[in-house]
Scaffold this active site. Structure first.
Site, PDB file in Angstrom:
ATOM      1  N   CYS A 188       0.921  -1.243   0.051  1.00  0.00           N
ATOM      2  CA  CYS A 188      -0.251  -0.016  -0.058  1.00  0.00           C
ATOM      3  C   CYS A 188       0.953   1.442  -0.318  1.00  0.00           C
ATOM      4  O   CYS A 188       1.656   1.522   0.819  1.00  0.00           O
ATOM      5  CB  CYS A 188      -0.920  -0.137   1.408  1.00  0.00           C
ATOM      6  SG  CYS A 188      -1.803   1.564   1.474  1.00  0.00           S
ATOM      7  N   GLY A 189       0.713   1.994  -1.040  1.00  0.00           N
ATOM      8  CA  GLY A 189       1.610   3.459  -1.116  1.00  0.00           C
ATOM      9  C   GLY A 189       1.012   4.332  -0.024  1.00  0.00           C
ATOM     10  O   GLY A 189       1.988   4.857   0.443  1.00  0.00           O
ATOM     11  N   HIS A 190      -0.099   4.479   0.505  1.00  0.00           N
ATOM     12  CA  HIS A 190      -0.348   5.168   1.501  1.00  0.00           C
ATOM     13  C   HIS A 190       0.267   4.815   2.824  1.00  0.00           C
ATOM     14  O   HIS A 190       0.749   5.676   3.865  1.00  0.00           O
ATOM     15  CB  HIS A 190      -2.079   5.139   1.813  1.00  0.00           C
ATOM     16  CG  HIS A 190      -2.769   5.879   0.563  1.00  0.00           C
ATOM     17  ND1 HIS A 190      -2.593   7.331   0.198  1.00  0.00           N
ATOM     18  CD2 HIS A 190      -3.577   5.256  -0.320  1.00  0.00           C
ATOM     19  CE1 HIS A 190      -3.355   7.307  -0.734  1.00  0.00           C
ATOM     20  NE2 HIS A 190      -4.039   6.411  -1.074  1.00  0.00           N
ATOM     21  N   CYS A 191       0.180   3.644   3.082  1.00  0.00           N
ATOM     22  CA  CYS A 191       0.730   3.135   4.311  1.00  0.00           C
ATOM     23  C   CYS A 191       2.386   3.257   4.224  1.00  0.00           C
ATOM     24  O   CYS A 191       2.829   3.632   5.178  1.00  0.00           O
ATOM     25  CB  CYS A 191       0.544   1.514   4.126  1.00  0.00           C
ATOM     26  SG  CYS A 191      -1.013   1.187   4.362  1.00  0.00           S
TER      27      CYS A 191
END
Length: 120
Positions: A47-50
């Protein structure tokens, strides 16, 4: 003579970092956190947001040693029930528990240093 000081310094540093936990170890993490504010970050490695949140949470944990911060890989099979129990159906899902409370609630604030500082 310096060895006890080094051990104490290492213990203090470890307590201020984001801790990677799984379902089998989350209970011990919460027990060690005692009455501290606790933040649980349910994440997925892809996950990029993570990935963007990780350095923000790490800095927050280092700046606030009185807060216990844990990361839980919600995509691991062993963590599925734990993630479900916390409603982690998107990533990252942040949950927190205030000092003296046993109930976790959703964190819906800003996912930056200022937002997390409002919790502390």
């Amino acid at each position: 003579m310096m060895r006890p000081l080094l051990v104490c310094a290492l213990a203090a540093t470890a307590a201020a970092e984001v801790v990677q936990v799984d379902a089998p170890t989350v209970g011990a993490f919460l027990e060690n956190a005692a009455d501290k504010l606790v933040i649980l970050d349910f994440y997925a490695p892809w996950c990029g947001h993570c990935q963007r949140l990780e350095p923000v949470l790490t800095k927050f944990a280092l700046d606030h040693p009185d807060v216990a911060v844990a990361k839980i890989d919600a995509t691991k099979r062993m963590n599925e029930r734990l993630a479900d129990a916390h409603g982690a159906d998107s990533y990252p899902t942040l949950r927190f528990r205030r000092s003296g409370s046993t109930e976790f609630v959703d964190y819906d604030g800003a996912r930056d240093a200022e937002g997390f500082a409002l919790l502390a």
